[in-house]
Design a protein around this motif. Structure first.
Motif, PDB file in Angstrom:
ATOM      1  N   ASP A  49      44.571  31.963  44.298  1.00  0.00           N
ATOM      2  CA  ASP A  49      43.964  33.315  44.456  1.00  0.00           C
ATOM      3  C   ASP A  49      44.849  34.467  43.993  1.00  0.00           C
ATOM      4  O   ASP A  49      44.336  35.174  43.532  1.00  0.00           O
ATOM      5  CB  ASP A  49      43.492  33.261  45.847  1.00  0.00           C
ATOM      6  N   ASP A  50      46.080  34.362  44.011  1.00  0.00           N
ATOM      7  CA  ASP A  50      47.009  35.199  43.911  1.00  0.00           C
ATOM      8  C   ASP A  50      48.513  34.525  43.718  1.00  0.00           C
ATOM      9  O   ASP A  50      48.639  33.481  43.685  1.00  0.00           O
ATOM     10  CB  ASP A  50      46.858  36.398  44.895  1.00  0.00           C
ATOM     11  N   PHE A  51      49.440  35.501  43.178  1.00  0.00           N
ATOM     12  CA  PHE A  51      50.773  35.017  43.007  1.00  0.00           C
ATOM     13  C   PHE A  51      51.562  34.631  43.912  1.00  0.00           C
ATOM     14  O   PHE A  51      52.224  33.579  43.968  1.00  0.00           O
ATOM     15  CB  PHE A  51      51.570  35.988  42.258  1.00  0.00           C
ATOM     16  N   GLN A  71      60.908  36.917  42.666  1.00  0.00           N
ATOM     17  CA  GLN A  71      59.789  36.435  41.415  1.00  0.00           C
ATOM     18  C   GLN A  71      58.582  36.993  41.720  1.00  0.00           C
ATOM     19  O   GLN A  71      58.009  37.373  40.882  1.00  0.00           O
ATOM     20  CB  GLN A  71      59.587  34.895  41.831  1.00  0.00           C
ATOM     21  N   LEU A  72      58.354  37.489  43.001  1.00  0.00           N
ATOM     22  CA  LEU A  72      56.815  37.952  43.423  1.00  0.00           C
ATOM     23  C   LEU A  72      56.894  39.425  42.668  1.00  0.00           C
ATOM     24  O   LEU A  72      56.120  39.902  41.995  1.00  0.00           O
ATOM     25  CB  LEU A  72      56.715  37.936  44.810  1.00  0.00           C
ATOM     26  N   ALA A  73      58.061  40.160  42.804  1.00  0.00           N
ATOM     27  CA  ALA A  73      58.234  41.275  42.246  1.00  0.00           C
ATOM     28  C   ALA A  73      58.216  41.390  40.794  1.00  0.00           C
ATOM     29  O   ALA A  73      57.704  42.389  40.201  1.00  0.00           O
ATOM     30  CB  ALA A  73      59.607  42.100  42.985  1.00  0.00           C
ATOM     31  N   ASN A  74      59.112  40.482  40.283  1.00  0.00           N
ATOM     32  CA  ASN A  74      58.988  40.225  38.782  1.00  0.00           C
ATOM     33  C   ASN A  74      57.713  40.007  38.165  1.00  0.00           C
ATOM     34  O   ASN A  74      57.150  40.823  37.254  1.00  0.00           O
ATOM     35  CB  ASN A  74      60.031  39.105  38.331  1.00  0.00           C
ATOM     36  N   TYR A  83      52.308  41.709  35.646  1.00  0.00           N
ATOM     37  CA  TYR A  83      50.849  41.697  35.776  1.00  0.00           C
ATOM     38  C   TYR A  83      50.423  42.743  36.849  1.00  0.00           C
ATOM     39  O   TYR A  83      50.821  42.399  38.080  1.00  0.00           O
ATOM     40  CB  TYR A  83      50.235  40.636  36.313  1.00  0.00           C
ATOM     41  N   PRO A  84      49.815  43.660  36.712  1.00  0.00           N
ATOM     42  CA  PRO A  84      49.222  44.731  37.593  1.00  0.00           C
ATOM     43  C   PRO A  84      48.055  44.142  38.438  1.00  0.00           C
ATOM     44  O   PRO A  84      47.816  43.242  38.248  1.00  0.00           O
ATOM     45  CB  PRO A  84      48.778  46.035  36.821  1.00  0.00           C
ATOM     46  N   PRO A  85      47.999  44.825  39.512  1.00  0.00           N
ATOM     47  CA  PRO A  85      47.137  44.224  40.556  1.00  0.00           C
ATOM     48  C   PRO A  85      45.645  44.007  40.095  1.00  0.00           C
ATOM     49  O   PRO A  85      45.130  42.795  40.294  1.00  0.00           O
ATOM     50  CB  PRO A  85      46.813  45.199  41.639  1.00  0.00           C
TER      51      PRO A  85
END
Length: 118
Positions: free
Chosen positions: A69-71, A92-95, A100-102
């Protein structure tokens, strides 16, 4: 008897830091947004990664493609070390979200398990 699926070849760009991890065999999961052009990617396909604007390439075989569903769910499901062994889950999540924007993340995330081709 006829084969119903044919392995495909995909060409995708990678940033240098991720390319180097793939080329060294240290990155086994590539993260992508579930774009329509990736919908047919499957085990057995090959990917040629390229550093944009260069002739540097690296070929891998796709072992598995898993949708999330998401990162955040992807990193939790696959384990951060398989995506980037040099960064924490939070880094990693921040990178990834910096790439990729929301509205792209809202399409869903793909974990593409890869192995380096010799």
């Amino acid at each position: 008897m006829r084969e119903t699926t044919t392995a495909r070849r995909h060409e995708l760009n990678l940033y240098r830091r991720y390319f180097d991890l793939v080329a060294a065999g240290r990155k086994s999961i590539e993260v992508r947004v579930q774009y329509p052009h990736l919908a047919d990617m499957a085990a057995g396909d090959t990917i040629r990664f390229r550093i944009k604007g260069t002739d540097e390439t690296c070929d891998v075989r796709v072992l598995r493609v898993t949708a999330y569903d998401d990162f955040g769910a992807l990193l939790d499901g696959e384990g951060p070390a398989t995506v980037n062994p040099t960064a924490s889950r939070e880094e990693q999540l921040a990178n990834i979200r910096g790439i990729y924007p929301p509205e792209k993340e809202a399409l869903g995330a793909l974990a593409i398990e890869i192995e380096l081709l010799e």
